[in-house]
Design a protein around this motif. Structure first.
Motif: not given
Length: 322
Positions: A298-299, A280-281
């Motif tokens: 994502h990051y 998810d992340l």
């Protein structure tokens, strides 16, 4: 255009990437095109109940074998190609797929493009994006049909599971091809994941080669404890003996989908991305700005992981509401 999406199974289940192969074909299918799912394995009934996103299913039922060797799978697929005359064959980047895709391309004379991430249709040809140099370079290629593409698991979303219309299922016995194969399956050695099941973890801190050495994993382990996460490693870390095999994420380890995946010093080889790209992340820390892990993160942070982990640990410990 007719497309064959190759799928796989082991024992009594189908591999999750099978639905991705069907969706990859469906994503470029136009009106009047046909997506044919090809399955070879013991779980032919499971395939029939799951591959409804395909227009038809051709299932080579191997009721007497837990695993089909690549040689036998390729032979079964060659017979199917000869009968169906497809324009495109999609093969998953898997242990079997590495051998099968090359076999089919060599025997048909069709072009083969491996490590495929994206496929777009352009008239009678395809525009394809594929990985090179361990994912550090993305190559844009024009591929004329007919062709064979070996697709990276995780590059496409899974197709919606559902049953195939019984009238659209063609099933035949795969055992003669398996029994006549020169390659014989001796045994399947599967680790016992009872003590460490990363597939159920909601948070994972994964260390890669960039961690440096076994002793340095302690700083990541401490962060995992603060986060209530499991510690995991990429294949180089496990191969070096720094973490046990049960904690490996990737093609030859566990495939995970946590709510948080923190990758520390992980470069992101295709084999690793296959095991975690659906988290998810995803937060990645690597000093190399061209590391493939950033293609799915994502990051990301291109800094010294030890400085970041130390600072993050201090902040988390000082924050009572973490």
């Amino acid at each position: 255009m007719k497309m064959i999406a190759c799928t796989e199974g082991r024992s009594d289940r189908v591999e999750a990437f099978s639905l991705e192969m069907i969706n990859a074909a469906r994503s470029i299918a136009a009106a009047g095109d046909e997506v044919v799912a090809f399955f070879a394995g013991q779980a032919a009934k499971a395939a029939a109940s799951s591959f409804g996103a395909a227009d038809r299913l051709i299932a080579a039922d191997a009721a007497g074998s837990d695993l089909i060797p690549a040689e036998a799978y390729a032979r079964l697929l060659r017979d199917t190609i000869a009968a169906e005359q497809p324009d495109l064959v999609l093969v998953p980047y898997s242990a079997n797929g590495l051998d099968v895709a090359a076999d089919i391309a060599a025997r048909t004379g069709w072009p083969l493009l491996s490590y495929v991430n994206e496929i777009k249709r352009d008239g009678e040809s395809l525009n394809v994006v594929a990985q090179m140099y361990g994912g550090k370079v993305l190559a844009e290629c024009v591929v004329k049909l007919p062709a064979v593409l070996m697709v990276n698991p995780g590059a496409f979303e899974e197709a919606m599971p559902g049953p195939v219309d019984a009238a659209k299922v063609q099933q035949f016995d795969a055992m003669p091809a398996i029994e006549s194969s020169r390659v014989k399956m001796v045994a399947i050695d599967v680790p016992d994941y009872a003590d460490v099941d990363l597939t159920t973890a909601e948070r994972i801190v994964c260390v890669g080669r960039g961690i440096g050495d076994e002793a340095s994993i302690d700083i990541a382990r401490d962060l995992a404890t603060i986060l209530g996460a499991e510690i995991a490693g990429s294949r180089p870390v496990v191969d070096n003996g720094w973490l046990p095999k049960l904690r490996q994420v990737g093609k030859s380890g566990q495939k995970v989908k946590p709510k948080l995946y923190l990758a520390l010093g992980v470069s992101g080889a295709p084999e690793h991305l296959e095991g975690m790209s659906h988290a998810d992340l995803i937060i990645a820390v690597n000093t190399d700005p061209k590391a493939p892990i950033f293609n799915v993160a994502h990051y990301g942070a291109t800094c010294d992981l030890f400085d970041l982990v130390a600072s993050l640990s201090d902040r988390l410990q000082a924050s009572p509401g973490r």
